[in-house]
Design a protein around this motif. Structure first.
Motif, short mmCIF file in Angstrom:
data_model
loop_
_atom_site.label_atom_id
_atom_site.label_comp_id
_atom_site.label_asym_id
_atom_site.label_seq_id
_atom_site.Cartn_x
_atom_site.Cartn_y
_atom_site.Cartn_z
N THR A 1 -2.39 21.66 7.50
CA THR A 1 -1.19 20.86 7.69
C THR A 1 0.00 21.75 7.39
O THR A 1 -0.02 22.52 6.43
CB THR A 1 -1.18 19.65 6.72
OG1 THR A 1 -2.29 18.83 7.05
CG2 THR A 1 0.12 18.84 6.83
N LYS A 2 1.00 21.69 8.26
CA LYS A 2 2.21 22.47 8.00
C LYS A 2 3.42 21.56 8.13
O LYS A 2 3.63 20.91 9.16
CB LYS A 2 2.32 23.64 8.99
CG LYS A 2 3.58 24.47 8.83
CD LYS A 2 3.54 25.32 7.57
CE LYS A 2 4.86 26.05 7.33
NZ LYS A 2 4.83 26.85 6.11
N ILE A 3 4.19 21.49 7.05
CA ILE A 3 5.40 20.65 7.06
C ILE A 3 6.61 21.55 6.82
O ILE A 3 6.64 22.34 5.87
CB ILE A 3 5.32 19.57 5.94
CG1 ILE A 3 4.08 18.68 6.18
CG2 ILE A 3 6.59 18.73 5.90
CD1 ILE A 3 3.74 17.76 5.01
N TYR A 4 7.57 21.45 7.69
CA TYR A 4 8.83 22.18 7.51
C TYR A 4 9.84 21.25 6.91
O TYR A 4 9.94 20.09 7.30
CB TYR A 4 9.37 22.72 8.84
CG TYR A 4 8.52 23.81 9.44
CD1 TYR A 4 8.45 25.06 8.83
CD2 TYR A 4 7.78 23.59 10.59
CE1 TYR A 4 7.67 26.07 9.37
CE2 TYR A 4 7.00 24.59 11.14
CZ TYR A 4 6.95 25.83 10.52
OH TYR A 4 6.18 26.82 11.05
N LYS A 5 10.58 21.78 5.95
CA LYS A 5 11.62 20.96 5.34
C LYS A 5 12.97 21.49 5.76
O LYS A 5 13.24 22.69 5.66
CB LYS A 5 11.50 21.01 3.82
CG LYS A 5 10.36 20.16 3.31
CD LYS A 5 10.30 20.18 1.80
CE LYS A 5 9.06 19.41 1.36
NZ LYS A 5 8.75 19.59 -0.04
N SER A 6 13.80 20.61 6.23
CA SER A 6 15.17 20.99 6.55
C SER A 6 16.08 20.00 5.85
O SER A 6 16.28 18.88 6.32
CB SER A 6 15.36 20.95 8.07
OG SER A 6 16.70 21.21 8.37
N GLY A 7 16.57 20.39 4.68
CA GLY A 7 17.32 19.46 3.83
C GLY A 7 16.38 18.38 3.34
O GLY A 7 15.34 18.67 2.75
N LYS A 8 16.73 17.12 3.66
CA LYS A 8 15.85 16.03 3.21
C LYS A 8 14.85 15.63 4.29
O LYS A 8 13.96 14.81 4.07
CB LYS A 8 16.71 14.82 2.82
CG LYS A 8 17.46 15.05 1.50
CD LYS A 8 18.27 13.83 1.12
CE LYS A 8 18.99 14.10 -0.18
NZ LYS A 8 19.92 13.01 -0.54
N ILE A 9 15.03 16.28 5.45
CA ILE A 9 14.16 15.90 6.56
C ILE A 9 12.89 16.75 6.55
O ILE A 9 12.94 17.97 6.38
CB ILE A 9 14.90 16.07 7.91
CG1 ILE A 9 16.16 15.21 7.89
CG2 ILE A 9 14.01 15.71 9.09
CD1 ILE A 9 17.16 15.56 8.97
N GLU A 10 11.77 16.10 6.72
CA GLU A 10 10.49 16.81 6.79
C GLU A 10 9.95 16.71 8.21
O GLU A 10 9.94 15.63 8.79
CB GLU A 10 9.48 16.20 5.82
CG GLU A 10 9.78 16.55 4.37
CD GLU A 10 8.65 16.17 3.43
OE1 GLU A 10 7.74 15.44 3.88
OE2 GLU A 10 8.68 16.60 2.27
#
Lengths: 229, 416
Positions: free
Chosen positions: A9-18
């Motif tokens: 599983t790969k989750i990118y975080k951009s600020g509060k958005i995942e």
């Protein structure tokens, strides 16, 4: 060379958005693979390639290459592993603009630790000849066409005799004739020298060439189709 | 390593305009360092030379405790039979000249004004000239003559509106504490560049003052000029031992080198030089920020390329080294050009000199400079400048280089 992805599983975080790029992906790639990963933009192709190439870490799951769990290796060991075993071909080539075609290819050998100049020269000349760039060895990337740059990138990936080549949209900037030539070279290397290839592509031609076609959708494997060789 | 160097070199040439701007910053910093160091050294060396030729000599011998009481009761501590001491010194190796002086407090009158000055009685028969260069500093009139004559500094002459041929009255206390007065004619006006001497010293013949001060066989100091200053400390120690061995029964002396006599002045010069260097270090900070900016821009511009290099297997330390090398190259080239420009200016100023006297128009700036100062070409400041330039460039590149090496290849490849 074999590679195994377990529950990746790969989750990118951009600020509060995942953003979930990959979700519980399981994939096994055997020796001598010629595999194509297809899917719409944002389906997770590049992320999967990056994780396979050990240039990105999964948020969850295990990457096992040749029986070795990548997470347990140090940064230096991972670098060395990439250096010795993997070849990368990028969609945007990512050549070093201040080096000539010859030097770009030679640089991969230098990074691999090939110290003898004669050996490097022989290998670089051979591979550039093979991708049809013998007469362009002294040109720098800005002086080459898109197709020629992609061939340099391919030569750079292949010159160090990798066991696995990861190619992100390798034919995206090539005309169909050149694309066909390049794919033939790769196919030949796959058959004669047991080099495994994993492509991420939108290109039908690449998909047709591949022995196995994996389709991704929304970060999951939607289909895994094996063709007869 | 050679390949990495080649790559770094070509990367420096890649964005020429930006590299040139950074180089200019380094060049200015190094050029300013070399030039300022040269001028500061010239100011200091000339001042030290002047100090020795006008005031302190290389070494002075005093009666014990004189130095401590020199302003209040100078005549209480005198050297008797000084000629014997001088004979002993003259026989020592490495002596250029020996002379004797009397320094005392005096009040001068010109009929209208009065002022407390330092009277300095000197041997006008040639002895003083073997140690000091007062004769070369005469600006008007003549050197000191026998009899009731005096020479005074140019500032004192201006203050009292005295000319050559003017008469002056001196009031002083003799060795016994008895007040006395003498009338002398000004035979010459000197300009040494030493602000204290030029504004408050009055030179008189030694034989005249020995009589008037009741010091027939005594002086307050013996001044020595050495052929070479190289062994000053050793010589001073040897001299001290000889004096104690040969005159122990009659006298107790203290010998002071010019550095010991001029401690305050040397401290001032050091502090002033430090101020100058602080300015230069601020300039270097600007240079560092300039290089850092260039290198950061280079890193941001080449994020994808860095990602690709890492994907190819380039280790983090080699990525860091590549950017440090690029910074160091800017430092090396900038320093070399700055040094070359500095060298040219130092050579020109060593020949033409800088007219500091005209620059300060007679103001007391703390240095003992009459007119021109001349720079000297010395290797040490150039070595220092080169090291500073390269180290500053490497320090400035460190943060961008570290930033580049900390990138994750996949993230770098995703940029733009």
């Amino acid at each position: 060379m074999s590679a195994k992805l377990e529950n990746i599983t790969k989750i990118y975080k951009s600020g509060k958005i995942e953003v979930v790029a990959l979700k519980n992906v399981n994939l096994e790639i055997g020796d001598n693979a010629f595999l194509s990963i297809a899917g719409p933009s944002g389906s997770g192709k590049t992320t999967l390639m990056n994780i396979l190439g050990c240039i990105d870490d999964p948020t969850e799951g295990k990457v096992i290459i040749n029986g070795q769990e990548v997470e347990k290796l140090s940064s230096k060991e991972v670098s060395n592993f990439r250096n010795q075993n993997l070849g990368f071909i990028f969609q945007t080539f990512n050549l070093i603009p201040v080096l000539t075609a010859y030097e770009n290819v030679e640089f991969a050998l230098i990074l691999k630790g090939v110290k003898e100049h004669k050996t490097r020269k022989k290998k670089v000349t051979e591979i550039l000849d093979r991708v049809g760039l013998k007469d362009f060895m002294g040109q720098k990337p800005p002086e080459l066409s898109g197709g020629q740059q992609q061939r340099v990138a391919i030569a750079r990936a292949l010159v160090k005799d990798p066991k696995l080549v990861l190619a992100d949209e390798p034919t995206a900037n090539l005309d169909s004739k050149t694309a066909q030539d390049i794919l033939s070279i790769m196919r030949e290397l796959n058959r004669k020298e047991d080099v495994s290839f994993v492509f991420s592509t939108h290109d039908r031609l690449v998909m047709e060439y591949a022995d196995r076609l994996i389709r991704l959708k929304d970060g999951k494997i939607a289909s895994d189709e094996k063709k007869k060789k | 390593m050679i390949q990495l160097f080649k790559l770094a070199f070509r990367n420096v040439l890649r964005n020429r305009r930006r590299s040139i701007i950074t180089l200019i910053a380094v060049i200015i910093g190094i050029f300013a360092y070399i030039t300022m160091d040269g001028v500061m050294n010239a100011l200091q060396n000339q001042s030290k030379l002047m100090l020795k030729l006008v005031e302190t000599a290389h070494i002075k011998i005093f009666a014990k405790d004189y130095w401590e009481h020199r302003f209040k009761e100078p005549l209480e501590y005198t050297i008797e039979d000084y000629l014997e001491v001088e004979d002993m010194i003259s026989a020592m190796q490495g002596i250029e000249g020996v002379t004797e002086r009397i320094q005392f407090q005096t009040r001068i009158y010109d009929g209208r004004d009065e002022m407390v000055c330092t009277g300095i009685a000197i041997d006008i028969d040639g002895g003083d000239q073997t140690v000091f260069n007062l004769k070369d500093s005469i600006a008007k009139g003549e050197y000191l003559q026998k009899g009731e004559s005096a020479i005074i500094g140019i500032n004192l002459a201006d203050l009292f509106e005295l000319e050559v041929g003017s008469w002056l009255t001196l009031e002083f206390k003799d060795k016994n504490g008895i007040y006395d007065a003498a009338q002398v004619v000004v035979t010459g006006i000197f300009s040494t560049g030493h602000p204290d001497i030029d504004s408050s010293a009055i030179y008189l013949p030694l034989d005249l003052m020995q009589k008037r001060l009741d010091m027939e066989n005594s002086v307050t100091e013996i001044a020595i000029r050495l052929k070479s200053e190289r062994n000053l400390k050793t010589f001073n120690k040897k001299l001290d031992e000889r004096l104690h061995a040969e005159f122990m029964e009659k006298h107790d002396f203290e010998t002071l080198t010019w550095k010991e006599q001029a401690e305050d002045f040397l401290s001032f010069m050091e502090a002033d030089a430090l101020g100058g260097y602080i300015t230069i270090y601020f300039l270097l900070i600007i240079v560092i920020v300039g290089i850092m900016n260039t290198m950061l821009m280079a890193v941001y511009e080449r994020v994808r390329e860095i990602g690709a290099l890492m994907a190819l297997g380039m280790q983090k330390k080699r990525v860091r080294r590549l950017f440090l090398m690029e910074g160091a190259l800017l430092g090396v080239f900038g320093s070399l050009i700055g040094m070359a420009m500095g060298l040219i200016v130092i050579i020109i100023l060593s020949k033409s000199g800088i007219n500091v006297g005209a620059l300060y128009a007679g103001q007391d700036v703390g240095y003992l400079i009459k007119d021109y100062i001349y720079t000297e070409v010395k290797i040490i400041p150039f070595i220092e400048a080169f090291i500073i330039g390269v180290v500053a460039a490497v320090i400035a590149s460190y943060i961008p280089a570290r930033y580049a090496s900390k990138m994750k290849p996949a993230e770098a490849l995703r940029k733009y």
